[in-house]
Design a protein around this motif. Structure first.
Motif, mmCIF file in Angstrom:
data_model
loop_
_atom_site.group_PDB
_atom_site.id
_atom_site.type_symbol
_atom_site.label_atom_id
_atom_site.label_comp_id
_atom_site.label_asym_id
_atom_site.label_seq_id
_atom_site.Cartn_x
_atom_site.Cartn_y
_atom_site.Cartn_z
ATOM 1 N N ALA A 172 -18.053 8.427 0.490
ATOM 2 C CA ALA A 172 -17.551 7.055 0.552
ATOM 3 C C ALA A 172 -16.157 6.961 1.157
ATOM 4 N N PHE A 173 -15.397 8.048 1.120
ATOM 5 C CA PHE A 173 -14.005 8.014 1.570
ATOM 6 C C PHE A 173 -13.813 8.726 2.905
ATOM 7 N N VAL A 174 -13.068 8.064 3.778
ATOM 8 C CA VAL A 174 -12.590 8.684 5.011
ATOM 9 C C VAL A 174 -11.396 9.571 4.708
ATOM 10 N N SER A 175 -10.516 9.067 3.847
ATOM 11 C CA SER A 175 -9.322 9.819 3.459
ATOM 12 C C SER A 175 -8.911 9.396 2.067
ATOM 13 N N VAL A 176 -8.346 10.345 1.314
ATOM 14 C CA VAL A 176 -7.828 10.087 -0.030
ATOM 15 C C VAL A 176 -6.346 10.427 -0.028
ATOM 16 N N HIS A 177 -5.530 9.483 -0.495
ATOM 17 C CA HIS A 177 -4.071 9.628 -0.433
ATOM 18 C C HIS A 177 -3.548 9.912 -1.838
ATOM 19 N N ARG A 178 -3.827 11.098 -2.324
ATOM 20 C CA ARG A 178 -3.581 11.459 -3.725
ATOM 21 C C ARG A 178 -2.112 11.317 -4.119
ATOM 22 N N ASP A 179 -1.228 11.915 -3.357
ATOM 23 C CA ASP A 179 0.188 11.889 -3.729
ATOM 24 C C ASP A 179 0.737 10.470 -3.711
ATOM 25 N N GLU A 180 0.362 9.698 -2.710
ATOM 26 C CA GLU A 180 0.833 8.318 -2.634
ATOM 27 C C GLU A 180 0.298 7.488 -3.799
ATOM 28 N N ALA A 181 -0.964 7.729 -4.137
ATOM 29 C CA ALA A 181 -1.560 6.978 -5.237
ATOM 30 C C ALA A 181 -0.864 7.291 -6.552
ATOM 31 N N LEU A 182 -0.601 8.554 -6.813
ATOM 32 C CA LEU A 182 0.069 8.925 -8.060
ATOM 33 C C LEU A 182 1.499 8.395 -8.100
ATOM 34 N N ALA A 183 2.169 8.391 -6.950
ATOM 35 C CA ALA A 183 3.515 7.821 -6.906
ATOM 36 C C ALA A 183 3.482 6.322 -7.200
ATOM 37 N N ALA A 184 2.493 5.618 -6.642
ATOM 38 C CA ALA A 184 2.365 4.189 -6.909
ATOM 39 C C ALA A 184 2.045 3.936 -8.374
ATOM 40 N N ALA A 185 1.194 4.766 -8.955
ATOM 41 C CA ALA A 185 0.851 4.610 -10.374
ATOM 42 C C ALA A 185 2.062 4.869 -11.261
ATOM 43 N N THR A 186 2.885 5.823 -10.867
ATOM 44 C CA THR A 186 4.100 6.100 -11.632
ATOM 45 C C THR A 186 5.050 4.905 -11.581
ATOM 46 N N GLY A 187 5.194 4.306 -10.414
ATOM 47 C CA GLY A 187 6.019 3.105 -10.300
ATOM 48 C C GLY A 187 5.472 1.967 -11.149
ATOM 49 N N SER A 188 4.150 1.842 -11.181
ATOM 50 C CA SER A 188 3.524 0.805 -12.003
ATOM 51 C C SER A 188 3.796 1.051 -13.477
ATOM 52 N N ARG A 189 3.644 2.297 -13.918
ATOM 53 C CA ARG A 189 3.935 2.620 -15.324
ATOM 54 C C ARG A 189 5.345 2.196 -15.698
ATOM 55 N N ARG A 190 6.299 2.482 -14.815
ATOM 56 C CA ARG A 190 7.696 2.137 -15.091
ATOM 57 C C ARG A 190 7.874 0.630 -15.204
ATOM 58 N N ARG A 191 7.244 -0.116 -14.307
ATOM 59 C CA ARG A 191 7.385 -1.579 -14.348
ATOM 60 C C ARG A 191 6.797 -2.167 -15.629
ATOM 61 N N PHE A 192 5.640 -1.673 -16.052
ATOM 62 C CA PHE A 192 5.059 -2.190 -17.292
ATOM 63 C C PHE A 192 5.932 -1.829 -18.497
ATOM 64 N N GLU A 193 6.500 -0.636 -18.485
ATOM 65 C CA GLU A 193 7.380 -0.237 -19.584
ATOM 66 C C GLU A 193 8.611 -1.122 -19.654
ATOM 67 N N GLN A 194 9.069 -1.590 -18.506
ATOM 68 C CA GLN A 194 10.268 -2.424 -18.437
ATOM 69 C C GLN A 194 9.975 -3.913 -18.501
ATOM 70 N N GLY A 195 8.680 -4.262 -18.620
ATOM 71 C CA GLY A 195 8.299 -5.657 -18.722
ATOM 72 C C GLY A 195 8.459 -6.448 -17.443
ATOM 73 N N ARG A 196 8.321 -5.790 -16.298
ATOM 74 C CA ARG A 196 8.480 -6.488 -15.023
ATOM 75 C C ARG A 196 7.318 -6.164 -14.062
ATOM 76 N N ALA A 197 6.112 -6.212 -14.605
ATOM 77 C CA ALA A 197 4.923 -5.972 -13.780
ATOM 78 C C ALA A 197 4.838 -6.995 -12.664
ATOM 79 N N LEU A 198 4.260 -6.602 -11.548
ATOM 80 C CA LEU A 198 4.223 -7.439 -10.350
ATOM 81 C C LEU A 198 3.064 -8.417 -10.332
ATOM 82 N N GLY A 199 2.120 -8.277 -11.245
ATOM 83 C CA GLY A 199 0.984 -9.193 -11.251
ATOM 84 C C GLY A 199 -0.309 -8.475 -11.544
ATOM 85 N N PRO A 200 -1.447 -9.132 -11.325
ATOM 86 C CA PRO A 200 -2.742 -8.598 -11.750
ATOM 87 C C PRO A 200 -3.220 -7.377 -10.982
#
Length: 505
Positions: A51-79
């Motif tokens: 199903a995948f042409v390419s998987v961007h593992r490092d970028e995805a984990l970095a984005a997830a880490t940023g998301s975790r931080r935003r939720f912890e700080q109560g400043r999530a960007l949306g749905p």
């Protein structure tokens, strides 16, 4: 109707975006852990599904880490914040090549811009996992290409996932992504949704901006691909906002898709057609869709069995072919005089067939399209929505370009229930509505298509939501996509799904 497998286990990768967002906000779910589970599923399953042409593992984990931080700080960007997301390899993604399933495209780049939908997802904190497969230049209804091979169906890896957004549908159906954005020029999000038991919406043309402009012109739409109608509505509102690179985009005022989503169907006038007045719908599919329409009637819809005024099939099909394959010829122009020797032979055959189309031929096709739009506009004065099968058959073998015994291998011959609504630019939603036995297979998904008048995207979603809330077909998971570490079901359940009254958690 036959029995199917239900979700086994509680792997978070099967949760909807709505559920994930609630869990992140409550602190009971972690975006990084969810991302890791989804990436593990890709690693385990994608060798089989492709199903995948390419998987961007490092970028995805970095984005997830940023998301975790935003939720912890109560400043999530949306749905979309922290939601595992894949993108069809037709839409530009900054930093990664858009290969379009073709060996003609050079990967070198630079790839410096996001398509509008991708830009909105990135701004919203989505975890972009990678890019999903498409047939060459998204030209047909199965997903196989010279460059990337064959994409298969999680319900049976010997069957097609459909196309042209087959990679996205396969990924979402297998729990390798929570949702995706595909494109649909003749059924390309709805065909694979029906074949894989997922949800997909082709919205009103212009509701989701596209850039660069599609060579298929105003036939081509972008659309959400999800596992629930609520997620489709959420994703539509997120990416369906103006982008000045697309001069044909629609304003968003008065178009919130989530508004009234749970208002039900009581009193709505529903036109029901088993075949749009044409032939070729499998008896099993007809039986499943008839039962699905009864669910709407039981919920209070006023159902009338009537065929829409599509006109003569051969005339409509020829008009679509002229519009579609002159667009395909435009795609290939500029790749050299021998280009037709270097692309999908089926694509080359059709481009050659329509190579002599004149401007008058094109305008005649536009005229057919305009009359169809007028006729469907009048039809919807008396009918709020039209419902019909999304596809006339279940998914067929990956070694075929059409169902067994079909009169033609050209995809429009078996996707005749979807492409008319690209010509009219109407919103059309596919939701899973049951399973059929086919060729010795115990159960393959069937899709119910809900079509509305232009600009009634919210109403179409509302009907799909009412159906989904009264049934459990959207909770089924593919029995053939096995894997202990991924939490996927390993066999068929002994229980046929029954209506659910709980709704989305």
């Amino acid at each position: 109707m036959v029995e199917g497998s239900e979700l086994a286990g509680t792997s978070v990768r099967w949760l909807t975006a709505t559920q994930l967002h609630k869990g992140y906000a409550a602190g009971t779910l972690d975006p990084v852990e969810v991302c890791e589970q989804v990436l593990a599923a890709i690693e385990e399953l994608d060798d089989q599904l492709n199903a995948f042409v390419s998987v961007h593992r490092d970028e995805a984990l970095a984005a997830a880490t940023g998301s975790r931080r935003r939720f912890e700080q109560g400043r999530a960007l949306g749905p979309a914040d922290g939601i595992p997301t894949c993108i069809k390899d037709i839409l530009l993604t900054r930093g990664h090549p858009t290969l379009r399933g073709s060996t003609l495209v050079e990967a070198a780049g630079p790839w410096t811009e996001d398509a509008p939908a991708v830009a909105r997802l990135r701004e919203g904190g989505a975890v972009l996992l990678g890019r999903t497969t498409t047939p060459e230049f998204a030209w047909k209804g199965t997903t196989d290409s010279i460059r990337h091979g064959v994409t298969t169906n999680p319900w049976d890896p010997g069957r097609t996932a459909g196309g042209s957004s087959g990679g996205s549908a396969s990924a979402v159906a297998a729990g390798m992504s929570t949702w995706s954005v595909g494109t649909d020029g003749g059924g390309s999000v709805r065909i694979p949704a029906a074949f894989t038991g997922t949800v997909a919406l082709k919205p009103t043309y212009g509701r989701i901006p596209l850039w660069p402009a599609s060579p298929y012109g105003t036939l081509s739409h972008a659309g959400p691909m999800t596992r629930s109608v609520r997620d489709a509505a959420t994703l539509l509102d997120l990416i369906g906002v103006p982008d000045d690179r697309d001069w044909s985009h629609l304003p968003t005022a008065g178009m919130p898709s989530l508004a009234g989503l749970d208002d039900g169907v009581a009193g709505l006038r529903v036109a029901f057609s088993l075949s749009l007045g044409w032939d070729g719908v499998d008896e099993g599919v007809s039986a499943v869709v008839t039962q699905a329409v009864q669910v709407l009637a039981d919920a209070g819809a006023v159902v009338e069995q009537v065929d829409p005024p599509l006109g003569e099939r051969a005339v409509l099909e020829h008009a679509f072919h002229v519009l579609w394959f002159t667009g395909a010829a435009k795609v290939l122009r500029g790749y050299g005089e021998d280009v037709l020797d270097r692309v999908d032979p089926g694509l080359a055959r059709q481009v050659r067939r329509y190579a002599d189309c004149s401007a008058q031929d094109y305008l005649d096709a536009v005229s057919v399209r305009m009359e169809l739009g007028r006729a469907m506009g009048a039809f919807h004065r008396d009918h709020d929505v039209l419902v019909c099968p999304t596809m006339p058959v279940a998914a067929f073998s990956t070694d075929r370009q059409s169902p067994p015994g079909w009169s033609s291998d050209l995809w429009t011959s078996w996707a005749a229930l979807t492409y008319p609504f690209n010509m009219t630019q109407q919103p059309a939603l596919s939701v899973p509505c049951g399973l059929v036995a086919d060729g010795g297979h115990a159960g393959l998904p069937v899709g119910l298509q809900v079509v509305g008048a232009r600009h009634t995207d919210a109403l179409v979603l509302r009907v799909g939501q009412a159906y989904e809330q009264a049934t459990r077909w959207h909770t089924l998971r593919p029995p053939r996509s096995t894997g202990a570490s991924t939490g996927m079901s390993t066999g068929a359940s002994s229980a046929t799904p029954t209506p659910s009254t709980t709704g989305d958690p």
